[in-house]
Design a protein around this motif. Structure first.
Motif, PDB file in Angstrom:
ATOM      1  N   ASP A   1       0.830  -1.206   0.000  1.00  0.00           N
ATOM      2  CA  ASP A   1       0.000   0.000   0.000  1.00  0.00           C
ATOM      3  C   ASP A   1       0.866   1.258   0.000  1.00  0.00           C
ATOM      4  O   ASP A   1       2.091   1.193  -0.079  1.00  0.00           O
ATOM      5  CB  ASP A   1      -0.971  -0.025   1.181  1.00  0.00           C
ATOM      6  N   SER A   2       0.187   2.392   0.126  1.00  0.00           N
ATOM      7  CA  SER A   2       0.887   3.680   0.031  1.00  0.00           C
ATOM      8  C   SER A   2       1.855   3.900   1.182  1.00  0.00           C
ATOM      9  O   SER A   2       2.786   4.708   1.073  1.00  0.00           O
ATOM     10  CB  SER A   2      -0.125   4.828  -0.018  1.00  0.00           C
TER      11      SER A   2
ATOM     12  N   ALA B   1      -2.809   0.193  -5.322  1.00  0.00           N
ATOM     13  CA  ALA B   1      -1.600  -0.254  -4.614  1.00  0.00           C
ATOM     14  C   ALA B   1      -0.600  -0.729  -5.656  1.00  0.00           C
ATOM     15  O   ALA B   1      -0.896  -0.744  -6.856  1.00  0.00           O
ATOM     16  CB  ALA B   1      -1.917  -1.407  -3.653  1.00  0.00           C
TER      17      ALA B   1
ATOM     18  N   ARG C   1       1.781  -1.155 -10.687  1.00  0.00           N
ATOM     19  CA  ARG C   1       1.124  -0.074  -9.933  1.00  0.00           C
ATOM     20  C   ARG C   1      -0.295   0.081 -10.455  1.00  0.00           C
ATOM     21  O   ARG C   1      -0.506   0.506 -11.598  1.00  0.00           O
ATOM     22  CB  ARG C   1       1.899   1.239 -10.083  1.00  0.00           C
TER      23      ARG C   1
ATOM     24  N   THR D   1      -3.909   1.840 -10.220  1.00  0.00           N
ATOM     25  CA  THR D   1      -4.616   3.030  -9.758  1.00  0.00           C
ATOM     26  C   THR D   1      -6.070   2.908 -10.181  1.00  0.00           C
ATOM     27  O   THR D   1      -6.363   2.763 -11.369  1.00  0.00           O
ATOM     28  CB  THR D   1      -4.013   4.306 -10.374  1.00  0.00           C
TER      29      THR D   1
END
Lengths: 116, 111
Positions: free
Chosen positions: A38-39, A87, A112, A114
């Motif tokens: 995750d971020s 993620a 990645r 989004t």
């Protein structure tokens, strides 16, 4: 030659869509994994396959469905994508079988995702 | 289930200073692995420790497995800008083919 490869590298899509990520390893390993990062960079295992058989399935929504057509490939299909699915998804592989100590894991470059 | 805590979460150092990250488990471990992830990159395996009290070195990096096999540390001597990244420990106490990753320590090095 790339040891563990993933496609695509980037994936931008709308909520509700279905998407797939592909992974291939040319190391001859028995075990493959999917991780979600995750971020905050937390790395969580999602699934593990050994010789095409599912051996680990963490508490992942059933919108996520892995498929292993052979021991060199482990794909991840995601249905009805949600914002929280955004993620980086890493595929990895290692030698050794389920039920034994995990050996060195080789990670792919990541995908990645989004979700808009 | 398996819990592993990694500290600190972030570390900012001046180039040349030392750096240490710690990994602590709630249960005894069969082995521990360390990985490094450069910014924008993927985790890369550094080392695996399997014995109580084991110490291994890779140039400026020193890895140690605690005597109680519940904790480990990674120490970098005289950091360089190439050391920047996030360092993860990964533990396995179940022999069930599953690694649990720590939350990582992100190192930044100021030149």
């Amino acid at each position: 030659d790339t040891a563990v490869s993933q496609t695509p590298k980037y994936l931008v899509t709308q909520m509700g869509n279905d998407k797939s990520i592909k992974c291939e390893q040319n190391l001859g390993h028995d075990t493959m994994y999917w991780y979600k990062q995750d971020s905050k960079k937390f790395l969580k295992i999602m699934f593990s396959y050994n010789n095409k058989e599912l051996i680990i399935n963490e508490t992942v929504p059933n919108r996520f469905s892995p498929k292993s057509p052979d021991k060199a490939h482990l794909n991840l299909h995601i249905n009805s994508l949600e914002l929280g699915d955004s993620a980086v998804y890493f595929c990895a592989s290692s030698q050794g079988a389920g039920g034994s100590i995990v050996s060195e894991q080789f990670f792919g470059p990541g995908t990645r995702l989004t979700v808009l | 289930g398996q819990q592993v805590m990694q500290i600190p979460q972030y570390q900012h150092v001046q180039e040349g200073e030392d750096f240490t990250t710690y990994c602590n488990s709630s249960t005894t471990l069969s082995n521990i692995q360390w990985y490094k992830q450069r910014p924008g990159g993927h985790p890369v395996f550094l080392i695996q420790l399997v014995k109580s009290g084991e110490v291994k070195k890779q140039k400026r990096l020193t890895f140690q497995f605690g005597e109680a096999i519940k904790n480990s540390s990674l120490h970098i001597t005289a950091t360089q800008t190439t050391d920047v990244g996030t360092y993860f420990c990964a533990v396995d106490n179940t022999n069930a083919g599953k690694s649990t990753f720590g939350d990582g320590t992100t190192l930044t090095v100021k030149p």
